[in-house]
Design an enzyme around this catalytic site. Structure first.
Site, short mmCIF file in Angstrom:
data_model
loop_
_atom_site.label_atom_id
_atom_site.label_comp_id
_atom_site.label_asym_id
_atom_site.label_seq_id
_atom_site.Cartn_x
_atom_site.Cartn_y
_atom_site.Cartn_z
N HIS A 144 0.83 -1.21 0.00
CA HIS A 144 0.00 0.00 0.00
C HIS A 144 0.86 1.25 0.00
O HIS A 144 0.37 2.34 0.31
CB HIS A 144 -0.96 0.00 1.20
CG HIS A 144 -1.68 -1.29 1.39
ND1 HIS A 144 -1.25 -2.25 2.26
CD2 HIS A 144 -2.78 -1.79 0.77
CE1 HIS A 144 -2.07 -3.31 2.20
NE2 HIS A 144 -2.99 -3.06 1.30
S1 FES Z 1 1.68 -0.46 3.30
FE1 FES Z 1 0.09 -1.83 3.74
S2 FES Z 1 1.12 -3.61 4.42
FE2 FES Z 1 2.70 -2.18 4.01
#
Ligand code: FES
Length: 179
Positions: A144
């Protein structure tokens, strides 16, 4: 979790090349099966610490090891990476921590941190210098988009906390014990 798993498998060849654990070998690296004949108490003892020969890790490189069933980065920082980590204005951080509080003061070139992103647990890239280390030169979580700096502190993206520093010590010049 599928992302986590694929990241995990993607590391396996790298780990087998760089696996230099001594002592509790079975617990020390990915891809190595634990010794199946261990009884429970022996297994717990083996998992309580992991010793690594760190002599062959070059500045700018890291290895990924396993301790207590979780992955950890052991990274040898370059002078520039140390300097970048030390210059950060701590008050500006989401999870404020000085670099000096996260490393051994006598050996600040060594960064030892948990390798599960503090968002949802993916393993960030950046162990190898050729991998994406994100905007702050540390680690980048592709799940993410969390960026960690050269001290393993969260700098951008959804992760709430810095990569955790486990208990560790140098038992000799080249042997590091985690746990
Ligand atoms: S940014 Fe979501 S698990 Fe690493």
């Amino acid at each position: 979790m599928a992302d986590k798993e694929s990241t995990h498998h993607g590391r396996r060849d790298f780990l087998q090349l760089t696996s230099i654990a001594v002592g509790t070998v079975g617990a020390a690296s990915f891809g190595w099966p634990l010794v199946f004949s261990m009884d429970k108490s022996a297994e717990v003892k083996a998992l309580s610490s992991t010793e690594l020969d760190i002599a062959s890790i070059q500045p700018g490189q890291a290895i990924l090891v396993k301790w207590r069933k979780k992955p950890y980065f052991v990274r040898r920082r370059t002078k520039d990476e140390i300097s970048a980590a030390e210059k950060v204005e701590v008050a500006s951080l989401r999870d404020p921590e000085k670099d000096s509080a996260r490393v051994n003061r006598d050996r600040p070139e060594w960064l030892v941190v948990g390798a599960n992103c503090t968002h949802f647990g993916c393993i960030p890239t950046g162990a190898k210098a050729t991998e994406n280390r994100g905007e702050f030169g540390g680690f980048y979580c592709p799940c993410h988009g969390s960026h960690y700096d050269t001290s393993g502190r969260i700098r951008k993206g959804p992760a709430p906390k810095n990569l955790p520093v486990p208990p560790y010590k140098f038992v000799s010049d080249n042997i590091l014990r985690i746990g």
